[in-house]
Design a protein around this motif. Structure first.
Motif, PDB file in Angstrom:
ATOM      1  N   PRO A  20      -0.150 -63.032  63.445  1.00 38.61           N
ATOM      2  CA  PRO A  20       0.679 -63.620  62.512  1.00 38.61           C
ATOM      3  C   PRO A  20       1.030 -65.119  62.901  1.00 38.61           C
ATOM      4  CG  PRO A  20       1.650 -62.042  64.027  1.00 38.61           C
ATOM      5  CD  PRO A  20       0.199 -61.837  64.314  1.00 38.61           C
ATOM      6  N   ALA A  21       0.636 -65.344  63.993  1.00 34.65           N
ATOM      7  CA  ALA A  21       0.507 -66.996  64.400  1.00 34.65           C
ATOM      8  C   ALA A  21      -0.311 -67.602  63.711  1.00 34.65           C
ATOM      9  CB  ALA A  21       0.238 -66.885  65.968  1.00 34.65           C
ATOM     10  N   GLU A  22      -1.116 -67.065  62.702  1.00 30.00           N
ATOM     11  CA  GLU A  22      -2.064 -67.824  61.711  1.00 30.00           C
ATOM     12  C   GLU A  22      -1.524 -68.510  60.715  1.00 30.00           C
ATOM     13  OE1 GLU A  22      -5.354 -65.502  61.135  1.00 30.00           O
ATOM     14  OE2 GLU A  22      -6.032 -65.879  62.990  1.00 30.00           O
ATOM     15  N   ARG A  23      -0.137 -68.278  60.469  1.00 41.06           N
ATOM     16  CA  ARG A  23       0.718 -69.270  59.639  1.00 41.06           C
ATOM     17  C   ARG A  23       0.595 -70.353  60.203  1.00 41.06           C
ATOM     18  NH1 ARG A  23       6.603 -66.794  59.707  1.00 41.06           N
ATOM     19  NH2 ARG A  23       6.064 -66.337  61.710  1.00 41.06           N
ATOM     20  N   PRO A  24       0.443 -71.647  59.293  1.00 43.62           N
ATOM     21  CA  PRO A  24       0.083 -73.002  59.736  1.00 43.62           C
ATOM     22  C   PRO A  24       1.155 -73.574  60.424  1.00 43.62           C
ATOM     23  CG  PRO A  24       0.345 -73.059  57.444  1.00 43.62           C
ATOM     24  CD  PRO A  24       0.463 -71.459  57.668  1.00 43.62           C
ATOM     25  N   ASN A  25       1.103 -74.577  61.290  1.00 46.73           N
ATOM     26  CA  ASN A  25       1.983 -75.537  61.809  1.00 46.73           C
ATOM     27  C   ASN A  25       2.194 -76.503  60.666  1.00 46.73           C
ATOM     28  OD1 ASN A  25       2.060 -73.988  64.364  1.00 46.73           O
ATOM     29  ND2 ASN A  25       0.229 -75.110  64.816  1.00 46.73           N
ATOM     30  N   ILE A  26       3.294 -77.311  60.582  1.00 43.55           N
ATOM     31  CA  ILE A  26       3.261 -78.122  59.871  1.00 43.55           C
ATOM     32  C   ILE A  26       4.089 -79.461  60.625  1.00 43.55           C
ATOM     33  CG2 ILE A  26       4.530 -79.266  57.728  1.00 43.55           C
ATOM     34  CD1 ILE A  26       4.966 -76.071  57.137  1.00 43.55           C
ATOM     35  N   ALA A  61      12.653 -67.728  58.965  1.00 43.40           N
ATOM     36  CA  ALA A  61      11.344 -66.908  58.795  1.00 43.40           C
ATOM     37  C   ALA A  61      10.377 -66.989  60.006  1.00 43.40           C
ATOM     38  CB  ALA A  61      10.354 -67.287  57.675  1.00 43.40           C
ATOM     39  N   GLY A  62      11.122 -67.612  61.108  1.00 39.94           N
ATOM     40  CA  GLY A  62      10.448 -67.376  62.309  1.00 39.94           C
ATOM     41  C   GLY A  62       9.706 -68.744  62.650  1.00 39.94           C
ATOM     42  N   TYR A  63      10.057 -69.821  62.001  1.00 40.45           N
ATOM     43  CA  TYR A  63       9.207 -71.110  62.594  1.00 40.45           C
ATOM     44  C   TYR A  63      10.102 -71.942  63.609  1.00 40.45           C
ATOM     45  CZ  TYR A  63       5.294 -71.891  59.336  1.00 40.45           C
ATOM     46  OH  TYR A  63       3.998 -71.671  58.665  1.00 40.45           O
ATOM     47  N   GLN A  64       9.530 -72.646  64.459  1.00 39.20           N
ATOM     48  CA  GLN A  64      10.307 -73.258  65.251  1.00 39.20           C
ATOM     49  C   GLN A  64      10.375 -74.873  64.769  1.00 39.20           C
ATOM     50  OE1 GLN A  64       8.391 -74.059  69.082  1.00 39.20           O
ATOM     51  NE2 GLN A  64      10.389 -74.823  69.989  1.00 39.20           N
ATOM     52  N   THR A  65      11.652 -75.427  64.614  1.00 38.17           N
ATOM     53  CA  THR A  65      11.553 -76.763  63.851  1.00 38.17           C
ATOM     54  C   THR A  65      12.348 -77.615  64.735  1.00 38.17           C
ATOM     55  OG1 THR A  65      13.886 -75.690  63.089  1.00 38.17           O
ATOM     56  CG2 THR A  65      12.034 -75.470  61.471  1.00 38.17           C
ATOM     57  N   ALA A  66      11.911 -78.700  64.348  1.00 40.82           N
ATOM     58  CA  ALA A  66      12.503 -80.008  65.202  1.00 40.82           C
ATOM     59  C   ALA A  66      12.308 -81.331  64.032  1.00 40.82           C
ATOM     60  CB  ALA A  66      11.645 -80.157  66.553  1.00 40.82           C
ATOM     61  N   MET A  67      12.962 -82.206  64.252  1.00 39.41           N
ATOM     62  CA  MET A  67      13.148 -83.390  63.747  1.00 39.41           C
ATOM     63  C   MET A  67      13.371 -84.707  64.722  1.00 39.41           C
ATOM     64  SD  MET A  67      15.612 -84.864  60.549  1.00 39.41           S
ATOM     65  CE  MET A  67      15.024 -83.891  59.267  1.00 39.41           C
ATOM     66  N   PHE A  68      12.564 -85.746  64.439  1.00 38.68           N
ATOM     67  CA  PHE A  68      12.690 -86.978  65.359  1.00 38.68           C
ATOM     68  C   PHE A  68      12.796 -88.126  64.645  1.00 38.68           C
ATOM     69  CE2 PHE A  68      11.015 -83.480  68.059  1.00 38.68           C
ATOM     70  CZ  PHE A  68      12.041 -83.582  69.167  1.00 38.68           C
ATOM     71  N   ARG A 115       7.604 -76.789  72.592  1.00 36.50           N
ATOM     72  CA  ARG A 115       7.080 -75.991  71.598  1.00 36.50           C
ATOM     73  C   ARG A 115       6.911 -74.342  72.111  1.00 36.50           C
ATOM     74  NH1 ARG A 115       1.921 -74.796  70.506  1.00 36.50           N
ATOM     75  NH2 ARG A 115       1.016 -76.004  72.114  1.00 36.50           N
ATOM     76  N   LYS A 116       7.116 -73.457  71.466  1.00 37.53           N
ATOM     77  CA  LYS A 116       6.745 -72.033  71.864  1.00 37.53           C
ATOM     78  C   LYS A 116       5.445 -71.580  71.331  1.00 37.53           C
ATOM     79  CE  LYS A 116      11.714 -71.115  72.298  1.00 37.53           C
ATOM     80  NZ  LYS A 116      12.558 -70.959  71.216  1.00 37.53           N
ATOM     81  N   ALA A 117       4.529 -71.231  72.418  1.00 41.69           N
ATOM     82  CA  ALA A 117       3.123 -71.105  71.696  1.00 41.69           C
ATOM     83  C   ALA A 117       3.137 -69.892  70.787  1.00 41.69           C
ATOM     84  CB  ALA A 117       2.406 -70.898  72.857  1.00 41.69           C
ATOM     85  N   LEU A 133      -3.004 -83.482  69.269  1.00 42.67           N
ATOM     86  CA  LEU A 133      -3.144 -82.456  68.594  1.00 42.67           C
ATOM     87  C   LEU A 133      -4.561 -81.917  68.902  1.00 42.67           C
ATOM     88  CD1 LEU A 133      -1.709 -82.945  65.051  1.00 42.67           C
ATOM     89  CD2 LEU A 133      -0.744 -81.515  67.223  1.00 42.67           C
ATOM     90  N   GLU A 134      -5.530 -83.058  68.843  1.00 44.17           N
ATOM     91  CA  GLU A 134      -7.014 -82.597  69.103  1.00 44.17           C
ATOM     92  C   GLU A 134      -7.211 -82.086  70.493  1.00 44.17           C
ATOM     93  OE1 GLU A 134      -9.031 -85.680  65.884  1.00 44.17           O
ATOM     94  OE2 GLU A 134      -9.288 -86.115  68.048  1.00 44.17           O
ATOM     95  N   ALA A 135      -6.724 -82.625  71.356  1.00 41.57           N
ATOM     96  CA  ALA A 135      -6.809 -82.350  72.991  1.00 41.57           C
ATOM     97  C   ALA A 135      -6.007 -81.053  72.939  1.00 41.57           C
ATOM     98  CB  ALA A 135      -6.088 -83.473  73.639  1.00 41.57           C
ATOM     99  N   ASN A 136      -5.299 -80.515  72.271  1.00 42.85           N
ATOM    100  CA  ASN A 136      -4.567 -79.165  72.570  1.00 42.85           C
ATOM    101  C   ASN A 136      -4.655 -78.280  71.630  1.00 42.85           C
ATOM    102  OD1 ASN A 136      -2.726 -79.943  75.189  1.00 42.85           O
ATOM    103  ND2 ASN A 136      -2.527 -81.406  73.710  1.00 42.85           N
ATOM    104  N   ASP A 137      -5.917 -78.225  70.966  1.00 42.81           N
ATOM    105  CA  ASP A 137      -6.433 -77.040  69.945  1.00 42.81           C
ATOM    106  C   ASP A 137      -5.444 -76.814  69.104  1.00 42.81           C
ATOM    107  OD1 ASP A 137      -8.954 -76.937  70.980  1.00 42.81           O
ATOM    108  OD2 ASP A 137      -8.438 -75.215  72.627  1.00 42.81           O
ATOM    109  N   LEU A 138      -4.627 -77.935  68.545  1.00 41.09           N
ATOM    110  CA  LEU A 138      -3.445 -77.607  67.471  1.00 41.09           C
ATOM    111  C   LEU A 138      -4.030 -78.144  66.068  1.00 41.09           C
ATOM    112  CD1 LEU A 138      -0.344 -78.515  69.452  1.00 41.09           C
ATOM    113  CD2 LEU A 138      -0.963 -76.231  68.482  1.00 41.09           C
ATOM    114  N   MET A 139      -5.182 -78.888  66.025  1.00 39.54           N
ATOM    115  CA  MET A 139      -5.659 -79.564  64.800  1.00 39.54           C
ATOM    116  C   MET A 139      -6.058 -78.435  63.630  1.00 39.54           C
ATOM    117  SD  MET A 139      -5.579 -82.580  63.909  1.00 39.54           S
ATOM    118  CE  MET A 139      -6.172 -83.969  64.596  1.00 39.54           C
TER     119      MET A 139
END
Ligand code: SGN
Ligand code: CA
Length: 563
Positions: free
Chosen positions: A28-34, A119-126, A185-187, A344-350
């Motif tokens: 289910p973690a395959e829902r994309p990050n944004i 819906a289970g997303y972790q959300t943040a705004m800066f 961030r929660k993995a 993102l690249e260095a942490n496999d998040l891309m």
């Protein structure tokens, strides 16, 4: 509605989780990050993926190289807080109620971050929000109060109250973003992160490391710098956005107050000098010394040149000063976007992250002699939009479709597998992003600007825009129509509304415009309500419009009393 959606969603998640027991790969973690990156007033003319005449932005360009560049993205109402409200709600200003920068955002609106969080997303705004209240639907936020400042800014935070952070605003917002990615961030949850720059908003103060370089650069002038507005109606003539006549010598061009006094240059508004000194007074001693080193020289050179300068020379000088500072602030935005992409690249998040780069609207960089935004003319109606999602979007692609800030909410919800509330008014960009272009049928977009009388004095107007034409109605203290042939007149210099050659086109556009107003639920009655509310507020709070003392504002209130 929201709850039933949530249960449908959780239900399908359970099914998915069950199915996954046997198939390891599908999680289910395959829902994309944004990651939604937005700057404030960043003109597409100042992003090299669009045009490298003024500046190279190699890091922002990386997003287009990895994904899609939208060449015709636009906003529904070209001003800060209303654009942000449209992004969050997926609704036009007249529906979400945030029609101008004045009233606070109505937090009973449902926003896409709230839905994602449910819906289970972790959300943040800066960074910059500019709503007059804190955002709902965020697990974490650190936002600038109002417009924020460039040096040593204050932040309103979710958990620590108000804090002051030493440093440069663009670097700090990025530090907060990276810190969150690294430490909060929660993995096991997908995330939706809004990373929102203040830069390059007025008064354009570059970072310490860029001050010297940019005050020594010179830039190509736009073809329409000396526009006299003769081909257009009252709105263009009466707007107060001209570099020569409406910019602050202190706040904007960074002429020191004592130099203004010495040369006998009057303040352009009551806060002309204060706009500069307010920022300078926040600097630490070493920041100030670095600043003075570059800007003392600017002031010395100006003092020598000023006595013999013609009006034309002054315009040219102001344009260079404007670009040096404006583009200087963008240099830091680009570097910092690079830091986030590197992370993102260095942490496999891309791979499974949707990365958006956009601005709350476009901006004039001397075109038509202007700065600021608000008008439906291209430089402020259009906005940069670059989107990457390596798993789903082909690298190096381009779309010329007329997408809008109205479309983000539904795009993100669809990407997360959530059905959008039926009253959202945009369209998901997924078909365009994934090459199913035949599913995209939009032919025209609707625009409505409200904040008048106000600073820059851009009249209220609504418009229909197609790939070929733009037809605009300026109303309230004027009743003028403008028709622009976008293909023949890309610089938008001539109103052809009364040209008989366009009679048929005009008739067709009127019909289409009526259709759009009906579809989106806008009307003259609604506009009148917003006018009444706005003027009541101005009168009651004895609020200064920020417009110049030309008699226009007095006349508006006199006419109102007569009615
Ligand atoms: C300030 C600026 C204006 C700008 C508005 C709105 N003046 O009032 O030039 O149009 O913000 O900008 S300043 O002298 O105070 O800088 S927006 O991006 O928030 O809509
Ligand atoms: Ca803005």
């Amino acid at each position: 509605m929201k709850h039933s959606l949530k249960s449908i969603f959780l239900g399908s998640l359970a099914v998915l989780a069950f199915a996954c027991k046997t198939e390891e790969a599908a999680k289910p973690a395959e829902r994309p990050n944004i990651i939604f990156i937005m700057s404030d007033d960043h003109a597409y003319q100042a992003i090299s993926a669009y045009d490298n005449t003024l500046i190279e932005t190699p890091n922002i360009d990386r997003i287009a190289k990895m994904g899609m560049l939208f060449t015709n993205a636009s906003v529904t109402n070209s001003i800060c807080a209303p654009s942000r409200a449209t992004i969050l709600t997926g609704k036009h200003s007249h529906i979400n109620g945030k029609v101008d920068n004045h009233f606070p955002f109505d937090t009973t609106n449902v926003t896409f971050p709230q839905i994602l969080q449910d819906a289970g997303y972790q959300t943040a705004m800066f960074g910059k929000l500019h709503f007059g209240n804190s955002p709902k639907g965020f697990d974490q936020f650190k936002i600038l109060p109002g417009q924020g400042v460039y040096y040593n800014p204050d932040f309103i935070t979710k958990n620590e109250g108000k804090i002051k952070v030493e440093g440069y605003v663009t670097d700090i917002i990025t530090d907060m973003t990276l810190d969150w990615l690294q430490n909060e961030r929660k993995a096991d949850q997908p995330f939706m992160l809004m990373y929102l720059h203040k830069a390059p908003h007025r008064e354009w103060l570059p970072a310490e490391r860029h001050v010297e370089e940019f005050t020594n650069r010179s830039f190509k002038e736009p073809a329409t710098l000396f526009d006299d507005y003769s081909g257009r109606g009252r709105a263009a003539h009466e707007a107060e956005m001209n570099l020569l006549t409406d910019m602050h010598w202190g706040g904007d061009s960074k002429v020191y107050p004592e130099v203004m006094d010495e040369l006998g240059i009057p303040e352009n508004s009551s806060w002309d000098k204060a706009a500069l000194t307010g920022e300078l007074n926040r600097m630490t001693e070493s920041q100030r010394a670095n600043w003075d080193k570059a800007y003392m020289k600017v002031n010395e050179d100006f003092k020598k040149a000023y006595p013999t300068m013609t009006e034309k020379d002054k315009m040219k000088w102001r344009y260079q000063r404007y670009m040096q500072d404006y583009l200087g602030t963008i240099k830091a935005v680009d570097e910092n976007v690079g830091r986030v992409l590197d992370y993102l690249e260095a942490n496999d998040l891309m791979e499974n992250t949707i990365i958006v780069y956009t601005s709350d609207q476009g901006f004039y960089l001397g075109e038509h002699g202007w700065f600021d935004k608000r008008f439906v003319y291209n430089e402020s109606f259009k906005t940069p939009l670059l989107m990457a999602w390596p798993n789903r979007v082909k690298a190096g692609t381009k779309s010329d479709e007329m997408v809008q800030n109205l479309d983000f909410a539904q795009t993100f919800l669809e990407a997360a597998g959530i059905e959008a509330p039926a009253d959202m008014q945009g369209e998901s960009l997924l078909p365009l992003l994934t090459g199913e272009t035949d599913k995209w049928t939009r032919e025209a977009v609707y625009y409505h600007y409200y904040e008048y009388p106000s600073i820059h004095m851009v009249k209220r107007h609504y418009a229909i825009i197609t790939q070929e034409y733009k037809m605009v109605h300026y109303y309230f203290d004027s009743d003028e129509w403008e028709l622009i042939d976008r293909k023949k007149d890309p610089n938008e210099m001539t109103n052809v509304y009364d040209d008989p050659a366009y009679a048929e086109i005009k008739a067709k556009l009127h019909k289409q415009l009526d259709g759009l107003r009906e579809k989106y639920g806008d009307s003259s009655e609604l506009s009148q309500d917003y006018i009444d509310k706005y003027l009541d507020n101005l009168e009651k709070n004895k609020y200064s419009t920020g417009g110049k003392d030309t008699g226009l504002i007095d006349k508006i209130f006199e006419d109102r009393k007569k009615k």
